[in-house]
Scaffold this motif. Sequence first.
Motif, PDB file in Angstrom:
ATOM      1  N   LEU A 109       0.824  -1.205   0.000  1.00 43.18           N
ATOM      2  CA  LEU A 109       0.000   0.000   0.000  1.00 43.18           C
ATOM      3  C   LEU A 109       0.861   1.260   0.000  1.00 43.18           C
ATOM      4  O   LEU A 109       0.420   2.326  -0.430  1.00 43.18           O
ATOM      5  N   ILE A 110       2.094   1.100   0.501  1.00 39.94           N
ATOM      6  CA  ILE A 110       3.028   2.230   0.497  1.00 39.94           C
ATOM      7  C   ILE A 110       3.628   2.419  -0.889  1.00 39.94           C
ATOM      8  O   ILE A 110       3.703   3.530  -1.409  1.00 39.94           O
ATOM      9  N   SER A 111       4.036   1.297  -1.474  1.00 39.31           N
ATOM     10  CA  SER A 111       4.633   1.345  -2.816  1.00 39.31           C
ATOM     11  C   SER A 111       4.410   0.004  -3.505  1.00 39.31           C
ATOM     12  O   SER A 111       4.634  -1.056  -2.905  1.00 39.31           O
ATOM     13  N   ALA A 112       3.968   0.054  -4.743  1.00 37.37           N
ATOM     14  CA  ALA A 112       3.724  -1.177  -5.503  1.00 37.37           C
ATOM     15  C   ALA A 112       5.016  -1.929  -5.780  1.00 37.37           C
ATOM     16  O   ALA A 112       5.005  -3.152  -5.994  1.00 37.37           O
ATOM     17  N   ASN A 113       6.138  -1.234  -5.777  1.00 38.70           N
ATOM     18  CA  ASN A 113       7.432  -1.868  -6.047  1.00 38.70           C
ATOM     19  C   ASN A 113       7.823  -2.872  -4.964  1.00 38.70           C
ATOM     20  O   ASN A 113       8.640  -3.768  -5.208  1.00 38.70           O
ATOM     21  N   ILE A 114       7.238  -2.720  -3.782  1.00 42.12           N
ATOM     22  CA  ILE A 114       7.558  -3.633  -2.676  1.00 42.12           C
ATOM     23  C   ILE A 114       7.041  -5.037  -2.970  1.00 42.12           C
ATOM     24  O   ILE A 114       7.479  -6.011  -2.356  1.00 42.12           O
ATOM     25  N   SER A 115       6.117  -5.171  -3.922  1.00 40.17           N
ATOM     26  CA  SER A 115       5.602  -6.489  -4.294  1.00 40.17           C
ATOM     27  C   SER A 115       6.714  -7.410  -4.799  1.00 40.17           C
ATOM     28  O   SER A 115       6.571  -8.641  -4.767  1.00 40.17           O
ATOM     29  N   THR A 116       7.822  -6.824  -5.252  1.00 39.24           N
ATOM     30  CA  THR A 116       8.979  -7.624  -5.659  1.00 39.24           C
ATOM     31  C   THR A 116       9.476  -8.474  -4.493  1.00 39.24           C
ATOM     32  O   THR A 116       9.977  -9.589  -4.686  1.00 39.24           O
ATOM     33  N   PHE A 117       9.287  -7.965  -3.294  1.00 44.38           N
ATOM     34  CA  PHE A 117       9.668  -8.698  -2.079  1.00 44.38           C
ATOM     35  C   PHE A 117       8.499  -9.476  -1.492  1.00 44.38           C
ATOM     36  O   PHE A 117       8.658 -10.623  -1.067  1.00 44.38           O
ATOM     37  N   THR A 118       7.316  -8.870  -1.447  1.00 52.48           N
ATOM     38  CA  THR A 118       6.178  -9.480  -0.753  1.00 52.48           C
ATOM     39  C   THR A 118       5.646 -10.733  -1.449  1.00 52.48           C
ATOM     40  O   THR A 118       5.201 -11.668  -0.786  1.00 52.48           O
ATOM     41  N   VAL A 119       5.677 -10.764  -2.788  1.00 43.93           N
ATOM     42  CA  VAL A 119       5.158 -11.928  -3.521  1.00 43.93           C
ATOM     43  C   VAL A 119       5.996 -13.182  -3.251  1.00 43.93           C
ATOM     44  O   VAL A 119       5.440 -14.236  -2.899  1.00 43.93           O
ATOM     45  N   PRO A 120       7.330 -13.132  -3.399  1.00 40.63           N
ATOM     46  CA  PRO A 120       8.128 -14.321  -3.044  1.00 40.63           C
ATOM     47  C   PRO A 120       7.996 -14.703  -1.566  1.00 40.63           C
ATOM     48  O   PRO A 120       7.990 -15.892  -1.223  1.00 40.63           O
ATOM     49  N   PHE A 121       7.894 -13.685  -0.715  1.00 41.37           N
ATOM     50  CA  PHE A 121       7.751 -13.967   0.714  1.00 41.37           C
ATOM     51  C   PHE A 121       6.438 -14.693   0.993  1.00 41.37           C
ATOM     52  O   PHE A 121       6.383 -15.607   1.827  1.00 41.37           O
ATOM     53  N   ALA A 122       5.376 -14.295   0.296  1.00 44.65           N
ATOM     54  CA  ALA A 122       4.081 -14.969   0.450  1.00 44.65           C
ATOM     55  C   ALA A 122       4.182 -16.429   0.012  1.00 44.65           C
ATOM     56  O   ALA A 122       3.617 -17.330   0.654  1.00 44.65           O
ATOM     57  N   GLY A 123       4.898 -16.683  -1.094  1.00 42.64           N
ATOM     58  CA  GLY A 123       5.105 -18.061  -1.539  1.00 42.64           C
ATOM     59  C   GLY A 123       5.879 -18.878  -0.522  1.00 42.64           C
ATOM     60  O   GLY A 123       5.550 -20.045  -0.255  1.00 42.64           O
ATOM     61  N   PHE A 124       6.894 -18.265   0.071  1.00 39.61           N
ATOM     62  CA  PHE A 124       7.688 -18.916   1.111  1.00 39.61           C
ATOM     63  C   PHE A 124       6.818 -19.271   2.320  1.00 39.61           C
ATOM     64  O   PHE A 124       6.893 -20.391   2.860  1.00 39.61           O
ATOM     65  N   CYS A 125       5.970 -18.346   2.728  1.00 37.51           N
ATOM     66  CA  CYS A 125       5.078 -18.581   3.868  1.00 37.51           C
ATOM     67  C   CYS A 125       4.049 -19.667   3.566  1.00 37.51           C
ATOM     68  O   CYS A 125       3.674 -20.453   4.452  1.00 37.51           O
ATOM     69  N   ASN A 126       3.591 -19.748   2.328  1.00 39.43           N
ATOM     70  CA  ASN A 126       2.654 -20.803   1.934  1.00 39.43           C
ATOM     71  C   ASN A 126       3.301 -22.180   2.049  1.00 39.43           C
ATOM     72  O   ASN A 126       2.654 -23.157   2.457  1.00 39.43           O
ATOM     73  N   VAL A 127       4.580 -22.265   1.676  1.00 37.35           N
ATOM     74  CA  VAL A 127       5.303 -23.540   1.810  1.00 37.35           C
ATOM     75  C   VAL A 127       5.413 -23.934   3.284  1.00 37.35           C
ATOM     76  O   VAL A 127       5.154 -25.093   3.659  1.00 37.35           O
ATOM     77  N   LEU A 128       5.778 -22.982   4.131  1.00 37.51           N
ATOM     78  CA  LEU A 128       5.875 -23.250   5.564  1.00 37.51           C
ATOM     79  C   LEU A 128       4.523 -23.698   6.136  1.00 37.51           C
ATOM     80  O   LEU A 128       4.459 -24.628   6.941  1.00 37.51           O
ATOM     81  N   SER A 129       3.466 -23.037   5.691  1.00 38.70           N
ATOM     82  CA  SER A 129       2.129 -23.378   6.168  1.00 38.70           C
ATOM     83  C   SER A 129       1.741 -24.790   5.730  1.00 38.70           C
ATOM     84  O   SER A 129       1.114 -25.541   6.488  1.00 38.70           O
ATOM     85  N   THR A 130       2.109 -25.166   4.515  1.00 37.85           N
ATOM     86  CA  THR A 130       1.804 -26.511   4.013  1.00 37.85           C
ATOM     87  C   THR A 130       2.529 -27.576   4.837  1.00 37.85           C
ATOM     88  O   THR A 130       1.957 -28.629   5.156  1.00 37.85           O
ATOM     89  N   ILE A 131       3.798 -27.295   5.201  1.00 45.39           N
ATOM     90  CA  ILE A 131       4.554 -28.235   6.038  1.00 45.39           C
ATOM     91  C   ILE A 131       3.878 -28.397   7.398  1.00 45.39           C
ATOM     92  O   ILE A 131       3.687 -29.516   7.902  1.00 45.39           O
ATOM     93  N   LEU A 132       3.507 -27.268   8.020  1.00 46.44           N
ATOM     94  CA  LEU A 132       2.822 -27.321   9.310  1.00 46.44           C
ATOM     95  C   LEU A 132       1.481 -28.033   9.183  1.00 46.44           C
ATOM     96  O   LEU A 132       1.079 -28.796  10.069  1.00 46.44           O
ATOM     97  N   LEU A 133       0.815 -27.793   8.072  1.00 48.08           N
ATOM     98  CA  LEU A 133      -0.487 -28.429   7.845  1.00 48.08           C
ATOM     99  C   LEU A 133      -0.338 -29.943   7.720  1.00 48.08           C
ATOM    100  O   LEU A 133      -1.191 -30.704   8.204  1.00 48.08           O
ATOM    101  N   PHE A 134       0.736 -30.385   7.074  1.00 43.11           N
ATOM    102  CA  PHE A 134       0.987 -31.825   6.924  1.00 43.11           C
ATOM    103  C   PHE A 134       1.108 -32.490   8.296  1.00 43.11           C
ATOM    104  O   PHE A 134       0.450 -33.504   8.571  1.00 43.11           O
ATOM    105  N   PHE A 135       1.931 -31.916   9.170  1.00 42.52           N
ATOM    106  CA  PHE A 135       2.132 -32.523  10.489  1.00 42.52           C
ATOM    107  C   PHE A 135       0.885 -32.377  11.367  1.00 42.52           C
ATOM    108  O   PHE A 135       0.607 -33.245  12.203  1.00 42.52           O
TER     109      PHE A 135
END
Length: 261
Positions: free
Chosen positions: A196-222
Amino acid sequence: MEENNNGQNNMNENMQPNEQNNVNQNAQQATQNNSNSNMQQNVNNNYSGQTQGAFNNADVKRQAKEATGFFSAFFKDPLTEVEKISKNPSNKYLKIAIIVLVIWLVIIFASNVFSTASVYLFGVLGSFSNFFEHFFSKFLDVLKELIAPICSIAILAALAYGFSKEKKKSFMHVASSITIAKIPVVIAEIVSLLTLISANISTFTVPFAGFCNVLSTILLFFTIKDIVGEKENKKIFWKFALIIGIYYAIEIVLSFLKIYI
């Protein structure tokens, strides 16, 4: 006879003031007693209110301490905490799951409000009338976004509950465990507010969201492994794959309703 009558009259006259004094004293005593009783009642009420307030404050502090302790332990050793939650039903974990879900929903709502405000309120031609007009025009879409996390948790909890060997755990306990496993996704939602501050930050937030989804999937498995009660990795792998497969099939159906889980 007249002397007797006069004596009797004098006695009556003397008794009447005495009786009147006694009545007045009794009335004053009753008034004093009522006043003391009311004062005591007020003191008791004030003390009761203060005691209840103290207990409420103590309860809030205790719950806040428990929540802080849980999140601290979760970030240090998430798998151990997930295992504790999955195997040990507790109201403490239910409250924490509610906190996580509320934060998730608040972030989604705030993101929609701020994104709309940045254009129709803080923009060049922005105004309150334009802001409210456009926000309420897409209110149904916002509502669907708020429903999506609840649907996601409910579907996964229902599938995990259905595939569990023994139905000893309640549905709310299963849903709480699934919600806790979604904490990385909630963190990604919080970080996404930076766009919301700057659209350019999505360069960081999008990969980070993917990383968090992987972590969530691992936790969900266990989490599902502990809920289902399957110890063999081979069996739980295919059960987990089946659960996630059904979940994504339901996601396709819901997408036609524009609910994206």
